[in-house]
Design a protein around this motif. Structure first.
Motif, PDB file in Angstrom:
ATOM      1  N   ASP A  39      -7.120 -39.564 -26.748  1.00 19.97           N
ATOM      2  CA  ASP A  39      -8.003 -38.475 -26.303  1.00 19.97           C
ATOM      3  C   ASP A  39      -8.511 -38.639 -24.873  1.00 19.97           C
ATOM      4  OD1 ASP A  39      -7.757 -37.052 -28.696  1.00 19.97           O
ATOM      5  OD2 ASP A  39      -9.365 -38.213 -29.626  1.00 19.97           O
ATOM      6  N   GLN A  40      -8.018 -39.612 -24.145  1.00 16.39           N
ATOM      7  CA  GLN A  40      -8.396 -39.789 -22.743  1.00 16.39           C
ATOM      8  C   GLN A  40      -7.368 -39.073 -21.876  1.00 16.39           C
ATOM      9  OE1 GLN A  40     -11.194 -41.437 -21.521  1.00 16.39           O
ATOM     10  NE2 GLN A  40     -11.730 -41.398 -23.686  1.00 16.39           N
ATOM     11  N   PRO A  41      -7.788 -38.143 -21.022  1.00 17.59           N
ATOM     12  CA  PRO A  41      -6.838 -37.396 -20.193  1.00 17.59           C
ATOM     13  C   PRO A  41      -6.398 -38.183 -18.956  1.00 17.59           C
ATOM     14  CG  PRO A  41      -9.058 -36.643 -19.765  1.00 17.59           C
ATOM     15  CD  PRO A  41      -9.164 -37.682 -20.852  1.00 17.59           C
ATOM     16  N   LEU A  42      -5.164 -37.958 -18.568  1.00 16.95           N
ATOM     17  CA  LEU A  42      -4.641 -38.489 -17.310  1.00 16.95           C
ATOM     18  C   LEU A  42      -3.864 -37.353 -16.659  1.00 16.95           C
ATOM     19  CD1 LEU A  42      -4.173 -40.868 -15.371  1.00 16.95           C
ATOM     20  CD2 LEU A  42      -2.099 -41.387 -16.671  1.00 16.95           C
ATOM     21  N   THR A  43      -4.383 -36.835 -15.558  1.00 12.35           N
ATOM     22  CA  THR A  43      -3.739 -35.725 -14.875  1.00 12.35           C
ATOM     23  C   THR A  43      -2.733 -36.269 -13.871  1.00 12.35           C
ATOM     24  OG1 THR A  43      -5.656 -34.321 -15.190  1.00 12.35           O
ATOM     25  CG2 THR A  43      -4.132 -33.678 -13.446  1.00 12.35           C
ATOM     26  N   LEU A  44      -1.524 -35.734 -13.937  1.00  9.21           N
ATOM     27  CA  LEU A  44      -0.437 -36.144 -13.055  1.00  9.21           C
ATOM     28  C   LEU A  44      -0.085 -34.997 -12.119  1.00  9.21           C
ATOM     29  CD1 LEU A  44       1.737 -37.764 -15.828  1.00  9.21           C
ATOM     30  CD2 LEU A  44       0.347 -38.960 -14.163  1.00  9.21           C
ATOM     31  N   THR A  45       0.247 -35.334 -10.898  1.00  6.00           N
ATOM     32  CA  THR A  45       0.683 -34.352  -9.914  1.00  6.00           C
ATOM     33  C   THR A  45       2.094 -34.735  -9.478  1.00  6.00           C
ATOM     34  OG1 THR A  45      -1.581 -34.015  -9.167  1.00  6.00           O
ATOM     35  CG2 THR A  45       0.181 -33.256  -7.703  1.00  6.00           C
ATOM     36  N   MET A  46       3.029 -33.887  -9.812  1.00  6.14           N
ATOM     37  CA  MET A  46       4.436 -34.159  -9.531  1.00  6.14           C
ATOM     38  C   MET A  46       4.787 -33.741  -8.103  1.00  6.14           C
ATOM     39  SD  MET A  46       4.949 -35.423 -12.469  1.00  6.14           S
ATOM     40  CE  MET A  46       6.694 -35.666 -12.658  1.00  6.14           C
ATOM     41  N   GLN A  47       5.997 -34.079  -7.683  1.00  6.98           N
ATOM     42  CA  GLN A  47       6.390 -33.833  -6.297  1.00  6.98           C
ATOM     43  C   GLN A  47       6.741 -32.388  -6.010  1.00  6.98           C
ATOM     44  OE1 GLN A  47       9.513 -36.702  -5.826  1.00  6.98           O
ATOM     45  NE2 GLN A  47       8.086 -38.415  -5.674  1.00  6.98           N
ATOM     46  N   LYS A  48       7.398 -31.717  -6.966  1.00  7.15           N
ATOM     47  CA  LYS A  48       7.847 -30.342  -6.736  1.00  7.15           C
ATOM     48  C   LYS A  48       6.907 -29.362  -7.441  1.00  7.15           C
ATOM     49  CE  LYS A  48      11.833 -31.176  -8.612  1.00  7.15           C
ATOM     50  NZ  LYS A  48      13.181 -31.077  -9.143  1.00  7.15           N
ATOM     51  N   GLU A  49       6.970 -28.108  -7.049  1.00  7.42           N
ATOM     52  CA  GLU A  49       6.133 -27.082  -7.662  1.00  7.42           C
ATOM     53  C   GLU A  49       6.509 -26.848  -9.125  1.00  7.42           C
ATOM     54  OE1 GLU A  49       3.384 -25.537  -6.483  1.00  7.42           O
ATOM     55  OE2 GLU A  49       3.575 -26.930  -4.802  1.00  7.42           O
ATOM     56  N   THR A  50       7.794 -26.911  -9.443  1.00  4.82           N
ATOM     57  CA  THR A  50       8.288 -26.711 -10.812  1.00  4.82           C
ATOM     58  C   THR A  50       9.476 -27.628 -11.058  1.00  4.82           C
ATOM     59  OG1 THR A  50       9.811 -24.976 -10.134  1.00  4.82           O
ATOM     60  CG2 THR A  50       7.620 -24.256 -10.848  1.00  4.82           C
ATOM     61  N   ASP A  51       9.943 -27.651 -12.287  1.00  4.83           N
ATOM     62  CA  ASP A  51      11.197 -28.338 -12.642  1.00  4.83           C
ATOM     63  C   ASP A  51      11.159 -29.842 -12.359  1.00  4.83           C
ATOM     64  OD1 ASP A  51      13.321 -27.435 -14.051  1.00  4.83           O
ATOM     65  OD2 ASP A  51      14.627 -27.140 -12.321  1.00  4.83           O
ATOM     66  N   ASN A  52      10.053 -30.487 -12.690  1.00  6.42           N
ATOM     67  CA  ASN A  52       9.898 -31.918 -12.475  1.00  6.42           C
ATOM     68  C   ASN A  52      10.320 -32.709 -13.715  1.00  6.42           C
ATOM     69  OD1 ASN A  52       8.408 -32.219  -9.789  1.00  6.42           O
ATOM     70  ND2 ASN A  52       7.265 -30.603 -10.815  1.00  6.42           N
ATOM     71  N   ASP A  53      10.702 -33.965 -13.509  1.00  5.81           N
ATOM     72  CA  ASP A  53      11.057 -34.886 -14.584  1.00  5.81           C
ATOM     73  C   ASP A  53      10.080 -36.055 -14.572  1.00  5.81           C
ATOM     74  OD1 ASP A  53      13.268 -33.296 -14.979  1.00  5.81           O
ATOM     75  OD2 ASP A  53      14.696 -34.716 -14.113  1.00  5.81           O
ATOM     76  N   LEU A  54       9.840 -36.621 -15.770  1.00  9.40           N
ATOM     77  CA  LEU A  54       8.952 -37.768 -15.895  1.00  9.40           C
ATOM     78  C   LEU A  54       9.541 -38.741 -16.903  1.00  9.40           C
ATOM     79  CD1 LEU A  54       6.136 -39.039 -15.222  1.00  9.40           C
ATOM     80  CD2 LEU A  54       5.299 -37.856 -17.264  1.00  9.40           C
ATOM     81  N   SER A  55       9.661 -39.998 -16.521  1.00 11.42           N
ATOM     82  CA  SER A  55      10.150 -41.034 -17.423  1.00 11.42           C
ATOM     83  C   SER A  55       9.140 -41.273 -18.535  1.00 11.42           C
ATOM     84  CB  SER A  55      10.363 -42.334 -16.642  1.00 11.42           C
ATOM     85  OG  SER A  55      10.577 -43.402 -17.538  1.00 11.42           O
ATOM     86  N   ILE A  56       9.635 -41.294 -19.781  1.00 12.72           N
ATOM     87  CA  ILE A  56       8.765 -41.615 -20.917  1.00 12.72           C
ATOM     88  C   ILE A  56       9.274 -42.835 -21.673  1.00 12.72           C
ATOM     89  CG2 ILE A  56       7.743 -39.324 -21.165  1.00 12.72           C
ATOM     90  CD1 ILE A  56       9.748 -38.842 -23.479  1.00 12.72           C
ATOM     91  N   GLY A  57      10.185 -43.581 -21.078  1.00 12.14           N
ATOM     92  CA  GLY A  57      10.594 -44.856 -21.648  1.00 12.14           C
ATOM     93  C   GLY A  57      11.850 -44.812 -22.488  1.00 12.14           C
ATOM     94  N   ASN A  58      11.972 -45.785 -23.384  1.00 15.02           N
ATOM     95  CA  ASN A  58      13.204 -46.024 -24.124  1.00 15.02           C
ATOM     96  C   ASN A  58      13.163 -45.593 -25.587  1.00 15.02           C
ATOM     97  OD1 ASN A  58      12.676 -48.661 -22.191  1.00 15.02           O
ATOM     98  ND2 ASN A  58      14.708 -47.771 -21.976  1.00 15.02           N
ATOM     99  N   VAL A  59      12.109 -44.899 -25.997  1.00 14.26           N
ATOM    100  CA  VAL A  59      11.942 -44.532 -27.403  1.00 14.26           C
ATOM    101  C   VAL A  59      11.531 -43.070 -27.524  1.00 14.26           C
ATOM    102  CG1 VAL A  59      10.558 -44.934 -29.479  1.00 14.26           C
ATOM    103  CG2 VAL A  59      11.320 -46.879 -28.117  1.00 14.26           C
TER     104      VAL A  59
END
Length: 142
Positions: free
Chosen positions: A78-98
């Protein structure tokens, strides 16, 4: 009903690393890290959960969330972490191996596993390129 006791305990440990990034996502960035190994999660135990059909595990493939907006919020205990990606849209984010399978998601939804001390910081380190400049937002993990 087909999950053995070991599998149930391992799934409970895995649930301690689940974030909500649009959906439930256990963030396992390499099965050799102490933060996971200290709770019994390693290559062998993750392979066991994969064999039980609760997760998809790969030691070589890094799963990614795709088509993300420029700014979005992920949650850990329940703790928020706001992320700001490089592009305006169509961004990818690694979520690991599972990834959780459908069965794994259903069981994770009813889990009441507590968070892991230091895991928020571990994930912030993995995602540091997407954090605001100050990156030192105070968080409390229960």
């Amino acid at each position: 009903s087909d999950i053995d006791k070991k599998g149930a305990e391992l799934l409970q440990s895995l649930c301690r690393f689940i974030w909500v990034v649009g959906d439930f996502s256990p963030l396992i960035f390499g099965a050799k890290a102490d933060i996971y190994n200290n709770l019994g999660l390693n290559f062998t135990s993750l392979s066991h959960l994969d064999d039980l059909g609760l997760i998809k595990f790969s030691s070589v493939i890094v799963f990614r969330m795709e088509r993300l907006p420029k700014t979005f919020t992920a949650y850990y205990c329940d703790q928020p972490l706001t992320l700001t990606m490089q592009k305006e849209t169509d961004n990818d984010l690694s979520i690991g191996n599972v990834l959780l399978t459908q069965a794994g998601k259903e069981l994770a939804k009813i889990s009441s596993a507590p968070g892991v001390d230091g895991f928020l910081e571990h994930v912030k380190e993995q995602w540091r390129a997407y954090l605001p400049e100050n990156g030192n937002i105070p968080f409390i993990v229960n």
